[in-house]
Design a protein around this motif. Structure first.
Motif, PDB file in Angstrom:
ATOM      1  N   THR A   1      -5.219 -30.000  21.959  1.00 40.72           N
ATOM      2  CA  THR A   1      -6.050 -29.512  23.061  1.00 40.72           C
ATOM      3  C   THR A   1      -7.045 -28.443  22.620  1.00 40.72           C
ATOM      4  N   GLY A   2      -7.004 -28.027  21.359  1.00 41.41           N
ATOM      5  CA  GLY A   2      -7.937 -27.022  20.856  1.00 41.41           C
ATOM      6  C   GLY A   2      -7.438 -25.599  20.976  1.00 41.41           C
ATOM      7  N   ILE A   3      -6.228 -25.409  21.405  1.00 38.43           N
ATOM      8  CA  ILE A   3      -5.664 -24.072  21.540  1.00 38.43           C
ATOM      9  C   ILE A   3      -5.044 -23.650  20.209  1.00 38.43           C
ATOM     10  N   SER A   4      -5.399 -22.448  19.752  1.00 34.22           N
ATOM     11  CA  SER A   4      -4.911 -21.952  18.460  1.00 34.22           C
ATOM     12  C   SER A   4      -3.936 -20.814  18.672  1.00 34.22           C
ATOM     13  N   ASN A   5      -2.887 -20.848  17.920  1.00 32.22           N
ATOM     14  CA  ASN A   5      -1.919 -19.755  17.873  1.00 32.22           C
ATOM     15  C   ASN A   5      -1.905 -19.213  16.445  1.00 32.22           C
ATOM     16  N   CYS A   6      -2.198 -17.918  16.314  1.00 34.44           N
ATOM     17  CA  CYS A   6      -2.343 -17.310  14.999  1.00 34.44           C
ATOM     18  C   CYS A   6      -1.316 -16.201  14.802  1.00 34.44           C
ATOM     19  N   LYS A   7      -1.009 -15.987  13.550  1.00 37.32           N
ATOM     20  CA  LYS A   7      -0.101 -14.919  13.170  1.00 37.32           C
ATOM     21  C   LYS A   7      -0.683 -14.203  11.957  1.00 37.32           C
ATOM     22  N   ASP A   8      -0.906 -12.915  12.138  1.00 32.46           N
ATOM     23  CA  ASP A   8      -1.434 -12.133  11.022  1.00 32.46           C
ATOM     24  C   ASP A   8      -0.389 -11.993   9.931  1.00 32.46           C
ATOM     25  N   PHE A   9      -0.888 -11.867   8.696  1.00 33.44           N
ATOM     26  CA  PHE A   9       0.030 -11.671   7.590  1.00 33.44           C
ATOM     27  C   PHE A   9       0.741 -10.325   7.735  1.00 33.44           C
ATOM     28  N   PRO A  10       1.940 -10.216   7.221  1.00 33.45           N
ATOM     29  CA  PRO A  10       2.670  -8.951   7.329  1.00 33.45           C
ATOM     30  C   PRO A  10       2.047  -7.873   6.449  1.00 33.45           C
ATOM     31  N   SER A  11       2.774  -6.819   6.240  1.00 32.80           N
ATOM     32  CA  SER A  11       2.289  -5.705   5.431  1.00 32.80           C
ATOM     33  C   SER A  11       1.771  -6.185   4.084  1.00 32.80           C
ATOM     34  N   MET A  12       0.771  -5.484   3.584  1.00 32.89           N
ATOM     35  CA  MET A  12       0.153  -5.873   2.320  1.00 32.89           C
ATOM     36  C   MET A  12       1.171  -5.890   1.188  1.00 32.89           C
ATOM     37  N   LEU A  13       2.149  -5.019   1.259  1.00 32.54           N
ATOM     38  CA  LEU A  13       3.172  -4.965   0.218  1.00 32.54           C
ATOM     39  C   LEU A  13       4.099  -6.172   0.264  1.00 32.54           C
ATOM     40  N   ALA A  14       4.115  -6.858   1.407  1.00 35.28           N
ATOM     41  CA  ALA A  14       4.971  -8.041   1.536  1.00 35.28           C
ATOM     42  C   ALA A  14       4.209  -9.335   1.270  1.00 35.28           C
ATOM     43  N   LEU A  15       2.911  -9.239   0.979  1.00 37.66           N
ATOM     44  CA  LEU A  15       2.112 -10.433   0.727  1.00 37.66           C
ATOM     45  C   LEU A  15       2.408 -11.009  -0.649  1.00 37.66           C
ATOM     46  N   GLU A  16       2.107 -12.277  -0.787  1.00 42.37           N
ATOM     47  CA  GLU A  16       2.200 -12.895  -2.104  1.00 42.37           C
ATOM     48  C   GLU A  16       1.109 -12.327  -3.012  1.00 42.37           C
ATOM     49  N   GLY A  17       1.389 -12.297  -4.283  1.00 45.33           N
ATOM     50  CA  GLY A  17       0.489 -11.644  -5.224  1.00 45.33           C
ATOM     51  C   GLY A  17      -0.891 -12.261  -5.286  1.00 45.33           C
ATOM     52  N   TYR A  18      -0.983 -13.578  -5.226  1.00 46.64           N
ATOM     53  CA  TYR A  18      -2.294 -14.215  -5.367  1.00 46.64           C
ATOM     54  C   TYR A  18      -3.206 -13.900  -4.184  1.00 46.64           C
ATOM     55  N   ILE A  19      -2.620 -13.726  -2.991  1.00 47.93           N
ATOM     56  CA  ILE A  19      -3.438 -13.370  -1.833  1.00 47.93           C
ATOM     57  C   ILE A  19      -3.981 -11.945  -1.979  1.00 47.93           C
ATOM     58  N   GLN A  20      -3.164 -11.036  -2.482  1.00 48.93           N
ATOM     59  CA  GLN A  20      -3.639  -9.666  -2.702  1.00 48.93           C
ATOM     60  C   GLN A  20      -4.762  -9.635  -3.731  1.00 48.93           C
ATOM     61  N   VAL A  21      -4.609 -10.413  -4.800  1.00 44.66           N
ATOM     62  CA  VAL A  21      -5.655 -10.457  -5.831  1.00 44.66           C
ATOM     63  C   VAL A  21      -6.942 -11.040  -5.260  1.00 44.66           C
ATOM     64  N   CYS A  22      -6.823 -12.107  -4.488  1.00 39.20           N
ATOM     65  CA  CYS A  22      -8.013 -12.723  -3.900  1.00 39.20           C
ATOM     66  C   CYS A  22      -8.706 -11.785  -2.926  1.00 39.20           C
ATOM     67  N   ARG A  23      -7.940 -11.052  -2.155  1.00 39.96           N
ATOM     68  CA  ARG A  23      -8.547 -10.065  -1.254  1.00 39.96           C
ATOM     69  C   ARG A  23      -9.348  -9.022  -2.030  1.00 39.96           C
ATOM     70  N   GLY A  24      -8.714  -8.464  -3.064  1.00 37.92           N
ATOM     71  CA  GLY A  24      -9.397  -7.436  -3.848  1.00 37.92           C
ATOM     72  C   GLY A  24     -10.657  -7.952  -4.517  1.00 37.92           C
ATOM     73  N   LEU A  25     -10.594  -9.170  -5.080  1.00 42.29           N
ATOM     74  CA  LEU A  25     -11.767  -9.728  -5.738  1.00 42.29           C
ATOM     75  C   LEU A  25     -12.891 -10.022  -4.757  1.00 42.29           C
ATOM     76  N   MET A  26     -12.570 -10.536  -3.598  1.00 46.23           N
ATOM     77  CA  MET A  26     -13.615 -10.856  -2.624  1.00 46.23           C
ATOM     78  C   MET A  26     -14.260  -9.598  -2.060  1.00 46.23           C
ATOM     79  N   ILE A  27     -13.459  -8.583  -1.782  1.00 40.60           N
ATOM     80  CA  ILE A  27     -14.034  -7.318  -1.293  1.00 40.60           C
ATOM     81  C   ILE A  27     -14.899  -6.679  -2.374  1.00 40.60           C
ATOM     82  N   SER A  28     -14.448  -6.729  -3.620  1.00 42.90           N
ATOM     83  CA  SER A  28     -15.263  -6.212  -4.722  1.00 42.90           C
ATOM     84  C   SER A  28     -16.561  -6.991  -4.858  1.00 42.90           C
ATOM     85  N   SER A  29     -16.487  -8.302  -4.683  1.00 39.61           N
ATOM     86  CA  SER A  29     -17.682  -9.136  -4.783  1.00 39.61           C
ATOM     87  C   SER A  29     -18.705  -8.782  -3.716  1.00 39.61           C
TER      88      SER A  29
END
Length: 236
Positions: free
Chosen positions: A58-86
């Motif tokens: 029906t087009g309805i989205s349910n989203c969940k934000d990622f938990p604390s940054m310290l609980a994130l997987e390592g590759y997501i943290q690296v990608c965040r840092g690289l994209m913000i730096s870029s």
């Protein structure tokens, strides 16, 4: 004129790449997967660097934000840092390029502007490399899980954001390289020496002045006359 046109082209390429890279940060579909029913797609799962969501038929989205940054997987943290730096490097690169380009009226002398624009081109190259690394790392994680027969969780495919990020990275790197090479060529051309035509010595200038005073009707020195012939020890 050709150097200025090359700078403008490089600036357009670099800024276009930076805009595309910046647009990938809030883009939803970094990875996407779907569950198909008998007739229609019943649900679409997608994630980016900030949240994971599911959209039903029906087009309805349910989203969940990622938990604390310290609980994130390592590759997501690296990608965040690289994209913000870029994005940050691209912003400073655009500012420096506007100051250092020859078609602008700010930045000081041509030599100073060339150095500033060269630094801007280097920033754009770093911008593209950071984004290219982040998108490639994220895509590598997706493909590794997809082709792993031992991975039993839900598998995802490459999302549109990755392709936008790759395109922006290529444009940014290409524009930065063109900007650096065009400015390096301009600097080397401006530093080439002019041919040395020689300088008239003080004694020769004094002789020429005396000759004109004594021979007002002659326009040039005649070194064949006896008065202009000097011996070996004439200046001793």
């Amino acid at each position: 004129m050709s150097s200025m046109a090359t700078e403008i082209l490089a600036f357009i390429l670099s800024v276009s790449g930076w805009v595309l890279i910046s647009s990938t940060l809030p883009t939803d579909y970094w990875k996407v997967s779907s569950i198909d029913g008998t007739v229609i797609t019943t649900a679409t799962f997608w994630s980016n660097l900030w949240k994971t969501c599911v959209t039903d038929s029906t087009g309805i989205s349910n989203c969940k934000d990622f938990p604390s940054m310290l609980a994130l997987e390592g590759y997501i943290q690296v990608c965040r840092g690289l994209m913000i730096s870029s994005v940050s490097l691209g912003f400073f690169g655009s500012t420096f390029a506007l100051v250092g380009m020859k078609c602008t009226k700010i930045g000081g002398s041509d030599k100073t502007k060339s150095k500033i624009a060269f630094f801007a081109g280097f920033n754009f190259i770093l911008t593209g490399l950071c984004s290219l690394t982040a998108c490639s790392l994220y895509a590598h994680r997706i493909t590794t899980e997809f082709f792993d027969p031992m991975f039993i969780a839900q598998k995802f495919e490459l999302g549109a954001a990755l392709f936008i990020g790759w395109a922006g990275s290529v444009l940014s790197i290409l524009g930065g390289v063109v900007l650096c090479f065009s400015l390096a060529e301009g600097i080397s051309t401006s530093q080439q020496g002019y041919p040395y035509s020689g300088a008239t010595s003080l004694g020769a200038s004094h002789i020429k002045a005396n000759y004109k005073h004594n021979h007002p009707h002659k326009t040039s020195l005649d070194y064949n006359t006896p008065s202009m012939q000097f011996g070996k020890n004439a200046y001793v």
